[in-house]
Motif scaffolding. Structure first.
Motif, PDB file in Angstrom:
ATOM      1  N   GLU A 172       0.815  -1.215   0.000  1.00 22.88           N
ATOM      2  CA  GLU A 172       0.000   0.000   0.000  1.00 22.88           C
ATOM      3  C   GLU A 172       0.850   1.268   0.000  1.00 22.88           C
ATOM      4  OE1 GLU A 172      -4.219   1.307   2.004  1.00 22.88           O
ATOM      5  OE2 GLU A 172      -2.892  -0.018   3.123  1.00 22.88           O
ATOM      6  N   GLU A 173       1.992   1.229   0.698  1.00 25.08           N
ATOM      7  CA  GLU A 173       2.844   2.421   0.788  1.00 25.08           C
ATOM      8  C   GLU A 173       4.297   2.039   0.481  1.00 25.08           C
ATOM      9  OE1 GLU A 173       2.346   4.092   4.649  1.00 25.08           O
ATOM     10  OE2 GLU A 173       0.162   4.173   4.519  1.00 25.08           O
ATOM     11  N   PRO A 174       4.578   1.705  -0.766  1.00 24.67           N
ATOM     12  CA  PRO A 174       5.940   1.286  -1.117  1.00 24.67           C
ATOM     13  C   PRO A 174       6.892   2.466  -1.206  1.00 24.67           C
ATOM     14  CG  PRO A 174       4.608   1.418  -3.088  1.00 24.67           C
ATOM     15  CD  PRO A 174       3.684   1.723  -1.943  1.00 24.67           C
ATOM     16  N   GLN A 175       8.152   2.136  -1.283  1.00 19.61           N
ATOM     17  CA  GLN A 175       9.159   3.165  -1.541  1.00 19.61           C
ATOM     18  C   GLN A 175       8.899   3.760  -2.935  1.00 19.61           C
ATOM     19  OE1 GLN A 175      11.805   4.366   0.257  1.00 19.61           O
ATOM     20  NE2 GLN A 175      11.173   3.176   2.051  1.00 19.61           N
ATOM     21  N   PRO A 176       9.329   5.005  -3.176  1.00 20.02           N
ATOM     22  CA  PRO A 176       9.144   5.593  -4.514  1.00 20.02           C
ATOM     23  C   PRO A 176       9.746   4.717  -5.606  1.00 20.02           C
ATOM     24  CG  PRO A 176       9.873   7.261  -2.945  1.00 20.02           C
ATOM     25  CD  PRO A 176       9.975   5.941  -2.241  1.00 20.02           C
ATOM     26  N   ASN A 177       9.034   4.642  -6.733  1.00 20.66           N
ATOM     27  CA  ASN A 177       9.482   3.882  -7.909  1.00 20.66           C
ATOM     28  C   ASN A 177       9.698   2.397  -7.613  1.00 20.66           C
ATOM     29  OD1 ASN A 177       9.418   6.205  -9.463  1.00 20.66           O
ATOM     30  ND2 ASN A 177      11.578   6.670  -9.108  1.00 20.66           N
TER      31      ASN A 177
END
Length: 381
Positions: A172-177
């Motif tokens: 749901e809230e991954p690291q950018p890219n």
């Protein structure tokens, strides 16, 4: 892997490429398609295109540094997760990465049975354990190393038990890219908490002509052999490739001959047929029964005046029309049920001689004696 290496699925390839070019790449996607449809190679080709340093209008370039590493499945920003047969509680997908690379490169249309053959599975059940979930979280906690995107491809998330809920936050809230691609076959077996957090992309079964053309051009099959294997595979390229490993033969003439023996109640000829099929080997016996099931279903379409939906070569279509003239839909359905039961028992090592004799007697009762076997739901004639 490049898109051009994937059989069929042209519409979906264009859809994925368009999403990249328009910068509409969802961070969590689920490629949902039946076995042999190409969902897994599509996911890898999609990831390769995302990371390609010289994207072409319809594919990755295949020659840049990123593409070369992807082709070996050794790019530092490409990660895989998959079911495995753990020997120790701290085993993860990384424990079996060399076997995974070997298996995928040998056959991108891999299924769980093929994958099992690369591992010392014994009688263990495949799963994706909690140690692997923690490993996924760890992998995805870092920024991309070389490419714009860090990609994790999770094959068969159906094998994630409740431990899969540990992945919810990173999905749901991954690291950018960071891109999370799930490749599944059965939507109902995926945790709802994970399913609700992904963008669903449906992968259809392969078209008959796509498989047929592939077998002719890539595996040098004759038109007749390719047509029969494509017909038997029902859009499953994994099955089609498996059939290539066994004796190439036409089941049509043998199956029709069998039905004629049964219809005429020729006992000695039936016994000769039973002796012949008992020596075919189990895989050929299964393919023969599968062909028969499909052929009789085509006869049902003819009986239902749905001739436009029949998918048979011209010679076989002519035979199917003749067969349809001596049976009705209840009889055809009863024969299909007998063939399906026989296929089930062949898979479980039934004695083929006894089995084919029994099925022959049941078909004689259906066709010659006009009796629908008791114990099923079909209406007798």
């Amino acid at each position: 892997m490049q898109f051009k290496e994937i059989i069929g699925q042209d519409t979906l390839k264009r859809q994925l490429i368009k999403a990249v070019n328009e910068n509409r790449v969802s961070h969590a996607q689920l490629l949902l398609g039946p076995e042999g449809s190409g969902s897994l190679p599509l996911a890898v080709a999609y990831a390769q295109y995302l990371s390609c340093e010289d994207k072409q209008p319809d594919d990755s370039c295949g020659v840049c540094s990123s593409c070369r590493k992807y082709q070996k499945l050794m790019h530092p920003d490409l990660h895989f997760s998959y079911p495995f047969f753990a020997k120790h509680k701290d085993d993860t997908a990384l424990t079996f990465i060399e076997q995974w690379r070997e298996a995928f490169i040998a056959n991108p249309y891999i299924n769980l049975d093929i994958w099992r053959g690369y591992l010392d599975a014994e009688n263990k059940q495949a799963n994706i354990n909690i140690a692997e979930c923690h490993q996924i979280i760890k992998k995805l906690s870092f920024k991309p190393f070389e490419s714009k995107y860090k990609v994790l491809i999770l094959w068969l998330p159906e094998y994630l038990d409740k431990e899969g809920n540990a992945l919810l936050k990173v999905i749901e809230e991954p690291q950018p890219n960071t891109l999370f691609i799930l490749v599944a076959q059965n939507q109902d077996q995926i945790l709802n908490t994970i399913l609700s957090r992904t963008q669903l992309i449906k992968v259809p079964t392969l078209a008959y002509n796509d498989i047929k053309d592939y077998l002719i051009t890539r595996h040098h099959q004759t038109e007749t052999a390719a047509a029969e294997i494509a017909y038997l595979s029902n859009g499953n390229l994994t099955d089609a490739l498996r059939m290539l490993q066994h004796d190439a033969k036409s089941y049509h003439a043998l199956f029709v001959q069998w039905l004629r023996f049964c219809f005429a109640n020729k006992g000695l000829d039936v016994l000769t047929f039973v002796e012949q099929t008992a020596k075919m080997g189990r895989e050929n016996q299964k393919n023969f029964l599968r062909y028969g099931t499909n052929f009789i279903r085509e006869c049902c379409l003819i009986l239902a005046d749905a001739i436009t939906m029949v998918h048979l070569p011209e010679r076989e279509l002519d035979t199917a029309k003749k067969m349809a003239s001596v049976m009705n839909i209840p009889k055809a359905q009863a024969i299909v049920e007998e063939l399906e039961k026989a296929h089930y028992h062949i898979e479980r090592n039934a004695n083929p001689k006894i089995l084919f004799l029994d099925v022959s007697l049941q078909i004689i009762k259906i066709l010659n004696l006009k009796t629908i076997p008791t114990g099923n739901h079909y209406i007798p004639n």
